[in-house]
Design a protein around this motif. Sequence first.
Motif, PDB file in Angstrom:
ATOM      1  N   LYS A  68     -44.806  28.547   8.390  1.00  0.00           N
ATOM      2  CA  LYS A  68     -44.629  28.947   9.792  1.00  0.00           C
ATOM      3  C   LYS A  68     -43.972  30.319   9.907  1.00  0.00           C
ATOM      4  CE  LYS A  68     -46.139  25.387  12.217  1.00  0.00           C
ATOM      5  NZ  LYS A  68     -47.250  25.507  13.200  1.00  0.00           N
ATOM      6  N   LEU A  69     -42.968  30.583   9.066  1.00  0.00           N
ATOM      7  CA  LEU A  69     -42.304  31.889   9.102  1.00  0.00           C
ATOM      8  C   LEU A  69     -43.277  33.005   8.744  1.00  0.00           C
ATOM      9  CD1 LEU A  69     -38.738  31.377   7.587  1.00  0.00           C
ATOM     10  CD2 LEU A  69     -39.302  32.358   9.823  1.00  0.00           C
ATOM     11  N   ASN A  70     -44.091  32.782   7.731  1.00  0.00           N
ATOM     12  CA  ASN A  70     -45.072  33.793   7.353  1.00  0.00           C
ATOM     13  C   ASN A  70     -46.123  33.967   8.445  1.00  0.00           C
ATOM     14  OD1 ASN A  70     -44.040  34.629   4.832  1.00  0.00           O
ATOM     15  ND2 ASN A  70     -44.901  32.851   3.828  1.00  0.00           N
ATOM     16  N   ASP A  71     -46.500  32.869   9.098  1.00  0.00           N
ATOM     17  CA  ASP A  71     -47.445  32.961  10.213  1.00  0.00           C
ATOM     18  C   ASP A  71     -46.851  33.779  11.362  1.00  0.00           C
ATOM     19  OD1 ASP A  71     -49.270  31.469   8.819  1.00  0.00           O
ATOM     20  OD2 ASP A  71     -48.982  29.619   9.981  1.00  0.00           O
ATOM     21  N   VAL A  72     -45.576  33.545  11.658  1.00  0.00           N
ATOM     22  CA  VAL A  72     -44.906  34.303  12.720  1.00  0.00           C
ATOM     23  C   VAL A  72     -44.895  35.790  12.382  1.00  0.00           C
ATOM     24  CG1 VAL A  72     -42.660  34.765  13.798  1.00  0.00           C
ATOM     25  CG2 VAL A  72     -43.492  32.417  13.605  1.00  0.00           C
TER      26      VAL A  72
ATOM     27  N   LEU B 254     -37.636  23.159  15.186  1.00  0.00           N
ATOM     28  CA  LEU B 254     -37.822  22.458  16.450  1.00  0.00           C
ATOM     29  C   LEU B 254     -38.814  23.211  17.338  1.00  0.00           C
ATOM     30  CD1 LEU B 254     -36.831  20.027  18.140  1.00  0.00           C
ATOM     31  CD2 LEU B 254     -35.068  21.541  19.082  1.00  0.00           C
ATOM     32  N   ALA B 255     -38.721  24.545  17.338  1.00  0.00           N
ATOM     33  CA  ALA B 255     -39.587  25.369  18.188  1.00  0.00           C
ATOM     34  C   ALA B 255     -41.027  25.387  17.702  1.00  0.00           C
ATOM     35  CB  ALA B 255     -39.045  26.793  18.254  1.00  0.00           C
ATOM     36  N   THR B 256     -41.233  25.169  16.404  1.00  0.00           N
ATOM     37  CA  THR B 256     -42.578  25.319  15.839  1.00  0.00           C
ATOM     38  C   THR B 256     -43.187  23.996  15.372  1.00  0.00           C
ATOM     39  OG1 THR B 256     -41.586  25.914  13.687  1.00  0.00           O
ATOM     40  CG2 THR B 256     -42.224  27.711  15.149  1.00  0.00           C
ATOM     41  N   GLY B 257     -42.631  22.891  15.847  1.00  0.00           N
ATOM     42  CA  GLY B 257     -43.253  21.593  15.602  1.00  0.00           C
ATOM     43  C   GLY B 257     -42.983  20.960  14.260  1.00  0.00           C
ATOM     44  N   ILE B 258     -41.866  21.346  13.619  1.00  0.00           N
ATOM     45  CA  ILE B 258     -41.489  20.775  12.326  1.00  0.00           C
ATOM     46  C   ILE B 258     -40.253  19.897  12.539  1.00  0.00           C
ATOM     47  CG2 ILE B 258     -40.801  21.303   9.948  1.00  0.00           C
ATOM     48  CD1 ILE B 258     -42.062  24.061  10.330  1.00  0.00           C
TER      49      ILE B 258
END
Length: 205
Positions: free
Chosen positions: A89-93, A72-76
């Motif tokens: 997204k987790l790897n990007d974070v 929800l926080a990252t637009g998924i």
Amino acid sequence: MKMVKKMLILIVMVFTLAATPSLSYAQTLGKGSTGNEVKTLQSRMKNAGYFHGPVTGYYGPLTKYAVANFQLATGIVPDGVAGPRTFVKLNDVEIMARVVNGEARGESYLGKVAVAAVILNRLEDSRFPKDTFNVVYQTNAFTAVHDGQYNISPNSSAYRAAIDAMKGWDPTHGSIFYYNPHLASNNWIFSRPSVTRIGNHIFAK
């Protein structure tokens, strides 16, 4: 000389990635999944501040809830199932938090978010690569990658700053560069139009 520098960067990348548990973009984990992949997912979610239970390797309700909130926080779409987009997204974070920790560890929280925002702004700019890893590892892009500070485990505020930037917070107003005017040695950077100053960094376009 340039070839030697590239080789050193490659060596740093290999050791950093080897020391950091990775998540495969192709896998999908959901309620009932078990194993080391779930442990890695839970650890990453814990680092990001979304998973508050023990790292067990079992994908139960707590893990599903954490994944849904992160999505929800990252637009998924927040379905609580950890698939390829969630892992990206987790790897990007993780990558962004390492840059923030290395580049802005002594800065205010606003300064940390600003560094993360610059990474995201570069992703939207045609002059830069189109994925987070290659933006960060572009030659001479970030001092922390070259001096080894990228390899320091990020603290919680670095992860929060990365996620807040992903949510759309950009204190730099679209800047794609930043520098410390007292430390910068490349005169070219001083030619960039300044946008704002946050702590020790000037942000520019």
